[in-house]
Design a protein around this motif. Structure first.
Motif, PDB file in Angstrom:
ATOM      1  N   ASN A  53      -1.389  15.913   3.661  1.00  0.00           N
ATOM      2  CA  ASN A  53      -2.306  14.801   3.940  1.00  0.00           C
ATOM      3  C   ASN A  53      -1.753  13.481   3.424  1.00  0.00           C
ATOM      4  N   LYS A  54      -1.214  13.484   2.215  1.00  0.00           N
ATOM      5  CA  LYS A  54      -0.711  12.237   1.627  1.00  0.00           C
ATOM      6  C   LYS A  54       0.549  11.743   2.339  1.00  0.00           C
ATOM      7  N   LEU A  55       1.431  12.658   2.717  1.00  0.00           N
ATOM      8  CA  LEU A  55       2.631  12.210   3.433  1.00  0.00           C
ATOM      9  C   LEU A  55       2.296  11.747   4.848  1.00  0.00           C
ATOM     10  N   HIS A  56       1.326  12.382   5.482  1.00  0.00           N
ATOM     11  CA  HIS A  56       0.889  11.889   6.797  1.00  0.00           C
ATOM     12  C   HIS A  56       0.287  10.488   6.657  1.00  0.00           C
ATOM     13  N   GLU A  57      -0.456  10.266   5.593  1.00  0.00           N
ATOM     14  CA  GLU A  57      -1.016   8.936   5.322  1.00  0.00           C
ATOM     15  C   GLU A  57       0.116   7.918   5.132  1.00  0.00           C
TER      16      GLU A  57
ATOM     17  N   ASP B  53       0.834  -1.208   0.000  1.00  0.00           N
ATOM     18  CA  ASP B  53       0.000   0.000   0.000  1.00  0.00           C
ATOM     19  C   ASP B  53       0.867   1.256   0.000  1.00  0.00           C
ATOM     20  N   MET B  54       1.943   1.233   0.765  1.00  0.00           N
ATOM     21  CA  MET B  54       2.867   2.376   0.802  1.00  0.00           C
ATOM     22  C   MET B  54       3.493   2.582  -0.573  1.00  0.00           C
ATOM     23  N   ASN B  55       3.912   1.495  -1.201  1.00  0.00           N
ATOM     24  CA  ASN B  55       4.523   1.600  -2.532  1.00  0.00           C
ATOM     25  C   ASN B  55       3.528   2.127  -3.559  1.00  0.00           C
ATOM     26  N   ARG B  56       2.265   1.695  -3.464  1.00  0.00           N
ATOM     27  CA  ARG B  56       1.235   2.203  -4.381  1.00  0.00           C
ATOM     28  C   ARG B  56       1.006   3.697  -4.170  1.00  0.00           C
ATOM     29  N   LEU B  57       0.937   4.114  -2.909  1.00  0.00           N
ATOM     30  CA  LEU B  57       0.730   5.534  -2.612  1.00  0.00           C
ATOM     31  C   LEU B  57       1.907   6.359  -3.139  1.00  0.00           C
ATOM     32  N   LEU B  58       3.129   5.890  -2.896  1.00  0.00           N
ATOM     33  CA  LEU B  58       4.299   6.610  -3.409  1.00  0.00           C
ATOM     34  C   LEU B  58       4.284   6.670  -4.934  1.00  0.00           C
ATOM     35  N   ALA B  59       3.964   5.556  -5.579  1.00  0.00           N
ATOM     36  CA  ALA B  59       3.909   5.527  -7.047  1.00  0.00           C
ATOM     37  C   ALA B  59       2.881   6.530  -7.558  1.00  0.00           C
ATOM     38  N   MET B  60       1.729   6.606  -6.894  1.00  0.00           N
ATOM     39  CA  MET B  60       0.699   7.563  -7.292  1.00  0.00           C
ATOM     40  C   MET B  60       1.212   9.000  -7.138  1.00  0.00           C
ATOM     41  N   LEU B  61       1.883   9.292  -6.025  1.00  0.00           N
ATOM     42  CA  LEU B  61       2.394  10.645  -5.788  1.00  0.00           C
ATOM     43  C   LEU B  61       3.461  11.026  -6.814  1.00  0.00           C
ATOM     44  N   PHE B  62       4.270  10.059  -7.235  1.00  0.00           N
ATOM     45  CA  PHE B  62       5.257  10.332  -8.279  1.00  0.00           C
ATOM     46  C   PHE B  62       4.560  10.515  -9.622  1.00  0.00           C
ATOM     47  N   HIS B  63       3.596   9.668  -9.912  1.00  0.00           N
ATOM     48  CA  HIS B  63       2.858   9.758 -11.181  1.00  0.00           C
ATOM     49  C   HIS B  63       2.127  11.099 -11.295  1.00  0.00           C
ATOM     50  N   GLN B  64       1.567  11.572 -10.202  1.00  0.00           N
ATOM     51  CA  GLN B  64       0.847  12.846 -10.184  1.00  0.00           C
ATOM     52  C   GLN B  64       1.798  14.047 -10.192  1.00  0.00           C
ATOM     53  N   GLY B  65       3.088  13.809 -10.022  1.00  0.00           N
ATOM     54  CA  GLY B  65       4.050  14.903  -9.987  1.00  0.00           C
ATOM     55  C   GLY B  65       4.090  15.622  -8.648  1.00  0.00           C
ATOM     56  N   VAL B  66       3.491  15.018  -7.624  1.00  0.00           N
ATOM     57  CA  VAL B  66       3.499  15.616  -6.289  1.00  0.00           C
ATOM     58  C   VAL B  66       4.912  15.546  -5.717  1.00  0.00           C
ATOM     59  N   LEU B  67       5.574  14.402  -5.925  1.00  0.00           N
ATOM     60  CA  LEU B  67       6.938  14.188  -5.430  1.00  0.00           C
ATOM     61  C   LEU B  67       7.881  13.963  -6.606  1.00  0.00           C
ATOM     62  N   ASP B  68       9.177  14.191  -6.365  1.00  0.00           N
ATOM     63  CA  ASP B  68      10.183  13.870  -7.366  1.00  0.00           C
ATOM     64  C   ASP B  68      11.289  13.028  -6.724  1.00  0.00           C
ATOM     65  N   GLU B  69      12.339  12.771  -7.489  1.00  0.00           N
ATOM     66  CA  GLU B  69      13.408  11.861  -7.049  1.00  0.00           C
ATOM     67  C   GLU B  69      14.118  12.330  -5.786  1.00  0.00           C
ATOM     68  N   GLN B  70      14.033  13.596  -5.455  1.00  0.00           N
ATOM     69  CA  GLN B  70      14.665  14.088  -4.227  1.00  0.00           C
ATOM     70  C   GLN B  70      14.064  13.398  -2.994  1.00  0.00           C
TER      71      GLN B  70
END
Length: 156
Positions: free
Chosen positions: A132-136, A12-29
């Motif tokens: 919210n997403k990082l707290h999740e 679930d954590m990996n899916r959430l991270l993948a979604m955040l990267f796909h949405q451009g919320v997070l980057d490689e940093q």
């Protein structure tokens, strides 16, 4: 059963991270930040991100305060706050927040109060979504650690 819970939380954590990267919320940093975490500092990422949240909320309050002042004209001060937010957002991999700050800074450089107000609204939205997403994510990680550490006495 218990191992499955740990594996499911990790998935679930990996899916959430993948979604955040796909949405451009997070980057490689953000991934680089995660690589700094180890046994000696198992909460490093959440601690750094919580410092970011604390400091960012002060900057957001300052930005809102500047824009709510009817006599506001100090766009340089606004630019200083935005540069701080751009730097700290970049350092944790908060890509969309950083990008909105760059647009906000462009509006401030044009002395556009209306553009700054629109940018602030978008910035607050992106910041809340990130928070919210990082707290999740951190909550799931805490549950994963707890589930991994639970042991039951042998049944006789």
């Amino acid at each position: 059963m218990l191992g499955w819970g740990v594996d499911r939380l990790r998935a679930d954590m990996n899916r959430l991270l993948a979604m955040l990267f796909h949405q451009g919320v997070l980057d490689e940093q953000f991934l680089q930040l995660q690589q700094l975490e180890d046994e000696s500092s198992p909460n490093f990422v959440s601690e750094v991100v919580n410092i970011y949240f604390h400091e960012s909320e002060k900057l957001l309050r300052n930005l809102r305060g500047l824009l709510m002042d009817r006599e506001f004209s100090d766009y340089k001060k606004m630019g200083t706050h935005l540069n701080q937010l751009i730097g700290s957002s970049s350092s944790i991999g908060a890509k969309r927040v950083r990008n909105v700050c760059v647009s906000f800074r462009a509006a401030s450089e044009q002395n556009s109060r209306a553009g700054c107000l629109r940018a602030l609204e978008l910035l607050e939205h992106e910041y809340c979504y990130l928070k919210n997403k990082l707290h999740e994510l951190f909550h799931m990680d805490q549950l994963r650690v707890l589930a991994a550490g639970v042991t039951y006495p042998p049944q006789h």
